[in-house]
Design an enzyme around this catalytic site. Structure first.
Site, PDB file in Angstrom:
ATOM      1  N   GLU A 186       0.825  -1.216   0.000  1.00 55.14           N
ATOM      2  CA  GLU A 186       0.000   0.000   0.000  1.00 55.14           C
ATOM      3  C   GLU A 186       0.858   1.265   0.000  1.00 55.14           C
ATOM      4  O   GLU A 186       0.504   2.263  -0.623  1.00 55.14           O
ATOM      5  CB  GLU A 186      -0.959  -0.009   1.190  1.00 55.14           C
ATOM      6  CG  GLU A 186      -1.969  -1.149   1.173  1.00 55.14           C
ATOM      7  CD  GLU A 186      -2.718  -1.245  -0.144  1.00 55.14           C
ATOM      8  OE1 GLU A 186      -3.042  -0.203  -0.737  1.00 55.14           O
ATOM      9  OE2 GLU A 186      -2.974  -2.373  -0.605  1.00 55.14           O
ATOM     10  N   HIS A 189       1.778   2.296  -3.423  1.00 59.49           N
ATOM     11  CA  HIS A 189       0.752   3.097  -4.092  1.00 59.49           C
ATOM     12  C   HIS A 189       0.791   4.553  -3.615  1.00 59.49           C
ATOM     13  O   HIS A 189       0.571   5.481  -4.400  1.00 59.49           O
ATOM     14  CB  HIS A 189      -0.633   2.508  -3.828  1.00 59.49           C
ATOM     15  CG  HIS A 189      -0.878   1.200  -4.518  1.00 59.49           C
ATOM     16  ND1 HIS A 189      -0.562   0.988  -5.845  1.00 59.49           N
ATOM     17  CD2 HIS A 189      -1.422   0.036  -4.073  1.00 59.49           C
ATOM     18  CE1 HIS A 189      -0.903  -0.243  -6.190  1.00 59.49           C
ATOM     19  NE2 HIS A 189      -1.419  -0.847  -5.134  1.00 59.49           N
ATOM     20  N   GLU A 268      -0.351  -3.615  -9.822  1.00 58.51           N
ATOM     21  CA  GLU A 268      -0.299  -4.516  -8.676  1.00 58.51           C
ATOM     22  C   GLU A 268       0.996  -5.323  -8.668  1.00 58.51           C
ATOM     23  O   GLU A 268       1.581  -5.561  -7.614  1.00 58.51           O
ATOM     24  CB  GLU A 268      -1.520  -5.445  -8.682  1.00 58.51           C
ATOM     25  CG  GLU A 268      -2.844  -4.716  -8.546  1.00 58.51           C
ATOM     26  CD  GLU A 268      -2.878  -3.803  -7.337  1.00 58.51           C
ATOM     27  OE1 GLU A 268      -2.445  -4.223  -6.243  1.00 58.51           O
ATOM     28  OE2 GLU A 268      -3.323  -2.647  -7.484  1.00 58.51           O
TER      29      GLU A 268
END
Length: 655
Positions: A186, A189, A268
């Site tokens: 995360e 990102h 991803e």
């Protein structure tokens, strides 16, 4: 890939997204026009038929019918653009409120920073480690209590307003290494600009979907009002238009989801690879993915309010139809094999779960990372300061950064970490960080605080002795820990806090680099969290040449008292900017004080990324001129990157 390369990739993906969206929109307009012309054709045929029974004959009957009508096309195009544009802007306005608003929109509960739930404290600790290691403000953390599947997402527009959300299943089913792998994913990102792209995707697709929602609403309205013999033709027309909009909207939505899936899947893989790079532990994120594959619920999300956020999540949260063409994530087995090429293909649920209720403080997440018995703690060996390496470390977490963050957090007194978790005590903690070493000045500062908040002055006095005992290197990370609690300050409260900070800094009649760094980092991040959209205003180096000269001059002067060394350092930095080097001149101390640097950074902050990158390289080169970095230089450099909203790990000070 460094931070700036990642941002460039994000911009290119955004441009491709816009192009694909334009094609989807043109297709929607074309289909809408075709449906409109079919309706016109049917209407003209109907008029032609009625003329035999005494009605006026329509000269535009089928024999003279033309399938091209500019007026109809203009009307359909304008209507489609208006609906999609207004809906997308509405969604964007809703989501630009920040990551916390997005997390709460799907039922997220903000984790109390003082939570006694050891699962939640483990999560908070891992998030804090990642934030301090990467040099970004600590995100607020949410949990989806009603979701037993293993999943997570990061949301926001900038690092200053980011929020990390995990499901209850993630907390309860993953051990610390696996949780760290998910959080590392995360943070990739967050650091790579994916969050803003996710928000744009959501807003765009919602705009197309609204056409279908309007059509469905029209049909439902017809179903509720189909009474009255004289309204038959009108009802049929409304029903036909509604059905057409419904079909158009959901066709457009289908293609929008295809775009969303195509944009999301490749990211991803990159985020998985980044997580492994951050943690140096493929078994962490690999173990989390295997548990998703092994548990019956996997990564499923039951809250359908979150369907619009499907591309935000760590793993596929909703069923992907059409043979997986709409899947926003690659298959779990492909992701595992990309991380562990020798994987045997077996998904499994560990025979025993880590019981954080009985684990030690370290394994429960209240200390550093877990190590095997007898394994010595990992350490970080300093190396000479090199500008290019430092710039390359932006947004590119490495094991030494996480190790350093863990060591800093472990060394901090528990009382200070607890103080950083609530708004009132976090303000007192920041005030305590600004207390002067001179007793006379310190007493003046305490009286200043007492005059505005007697209780706050007591908190400051209680924290002062412990704050004075921590390493200088730990002070700015402690400030990072306080940011989630301080984000609740708004309006007059934030103004009052900022005014008190300024008065404390000015109490002795001078501003030190640390005071400037603390004030600039804190206030710029708090204001950016409240207004995360900061439009770019300058894309020319010439437009900010004067401001760059101020920053480089200030850095050169804070690092040395020798005019020859100062001039050499400045020249070294200016040489990194050949496009404007002739306009850069070393400024006298009076013209490059910290007040001038403050104003200069505000202007550079709204410049393009290439300008920020080259200026940071130049600033680093000024510092590196003598091969070392002083505490004052490190603090100014951290303040500079924070003001520009760039993730900067703690700068190594080599002797």
């Amino acid at each position: 890939m460094d931070f700036f390369e990642a941002q460039d990739h994000a911009h290119r993906r955004t441009h491709r997204l816009v192009i694909l969206f334009v094609f989807a929109l043109l297709g929607t307009i074309a289909a809408g026009y075709l449906m409109a012309m079919v309706l016109v054709y049917q209407a003209q045929n109907s008029n032609s038929h009625r003329s035999r029974h005494g009605y006026v004959y329509d000269s535009g009957a089928s024999g003279n019918f033309s399938w091209w009508d500019p007026r109809v096309f203009t009307g359909v195009a304008a209507g489609t653009l208006a609906i999609v544009g207004c809906a997308s802007l509405f969604k964007w306005a809703t989501m630009r409120q920040g990551g916390a608003a997005i997390a709460e929109s799907v039922g997220g509960r903000r984790i109390d920073p003082n939570s006694q739930d050891l699962h939640e404290r483990q999560l908070l600790n891992v998030v804090e480690e990642m934030a301090i290691a990467s040099g970004v403000p600590v995100p607020v953390v949410y949990v989806l209590d009603d979701e037993p599947g293993i999943n997570a997402f990061a949301a926001g527009l900038t690092t200053a307003d980011a929020a990390v959300t995990v499901t209850r299943g993630t907390l309860e089913k993953l051990n610390r290494d696996e949780l760290q792998g998910v959080i590392g994913h995360e943070f990739s990102h967050i650091l790579n600009g994916d969050m803003r792209l996710n928000v744009r995707l959501t807003a765009i697709i919602f705009g197309i979907l609204v056409i279908g929602l309007i059509g469905r609403g029209m049909m439902q309205m017809v179903g509720r009002t189909r009474s009255g013999r004289n309204s038959g033709n009108g009802v049929i027309l409304v029903l036909a238009v509604g059905f057409g909009m419904f079909v158009l909207g959901y066709i457009g939505y289908f293609f929008g989801q295809l775009i969303q899936a195509a944009v999301s899947r490749q990211r991803e893989f990159l985020a998985d690879a980044s997580s492994v790079q951050f943690t140096r532990n493929p078994g962490g994120i690999g173990g989390a993915l295997k548990k998703i594959g092994g548990y019956a619920l996997g990564s499923d999300i039951s809250n359908h309010r979150a369907t619009q956020l499907s591309h935000f999540f760590f793993a596929q949260g909703f069923r992907a139809d059409f043979g997986g063409a709409l899947a926003t994530h690659p298959p779990i087995d492909r992701r595992i094999r990309a991380i562990e090429p020798a994987w045997d293909g077996k998904m499994f649920v560990p025979p025993t779960l880590v019981d954080v209720a009985t684990a030690s403080s370290a394994t429960a997440g209240l200390g550093g990372n877990r190590r095997a018995a007898g394994q010595p703690p990992r350490s970080f060996v300093s190396s000479p300061f090199q500008a290019i390496q430092v710039i390359a470390s932006l947004g590119a977490l490495a094991e030494q950064h996480i190790t350093r963050a863990q060591n800093l957090l472990t060394a901090l007194p528990a009382s200070l970490r607890e103080a950083a978790r609530t708004t009132a005590s976090a303000q007192a903690l920041v005030y305590a960080l600004l207390l002067d070493s001179d007793a006379t000045v310190r007493d003046k500062q305490i009286e200043l605080i007492r005059g505005r908040d007697a209780t706050g002055a007591q908190r400051v006095a209680a924290l002062a002795s412990e704050v004075s005992g921590i390493d200088r290197e730990a002070r700015l990370p402690l400030l990072q820990l306080s940011l989630p609690a301080l984000r609740s300050l708004a309006g007059t409260e934030l103004d009052r806090f900022a005014e008190t900070l300024d008065d404390l800094v000015q109490a002795d009649g001078r501003i030190t680099p640390f005071e400037f760094a603390l004030q600039k980092m804190l206030l710029s991040q708090l204001r950016l969290a409240q207004t995360p959209v900061r439009p770019m205003q300058f894309d020319s180096f010439d437009a900010v040449a004067g401001e760059i000269a101020i920053v480089l001059s200030a850095l050169a002067r804070v690092g040395s008292q020798d005019e020859g060394a100062i001039a050499a350092a400045f020249t070294s930095g200016a040489g990194q900017l050949p496009m404007i080097s002739s306009r850069l001149a070393l400024l006298p101390s009076a013209d490059c004080g910290l007040d001038a640097v403050d104003t200069a950074l505000d202007k550079i902050a709204v410049s393009s990324l290439p300008i920020k990158r080259r200026m940071l390289v130049a600033a680093g080169q000024v510092i590196a001129a003598d091969g070392t970095i002083t505490p004052e230089e490190a603090e100014l450099f951290r303040a500079l990157t924070a003001a520009l909203d760039l993730p900067m790990p703690a700068v190594d000070r080599a002797a």
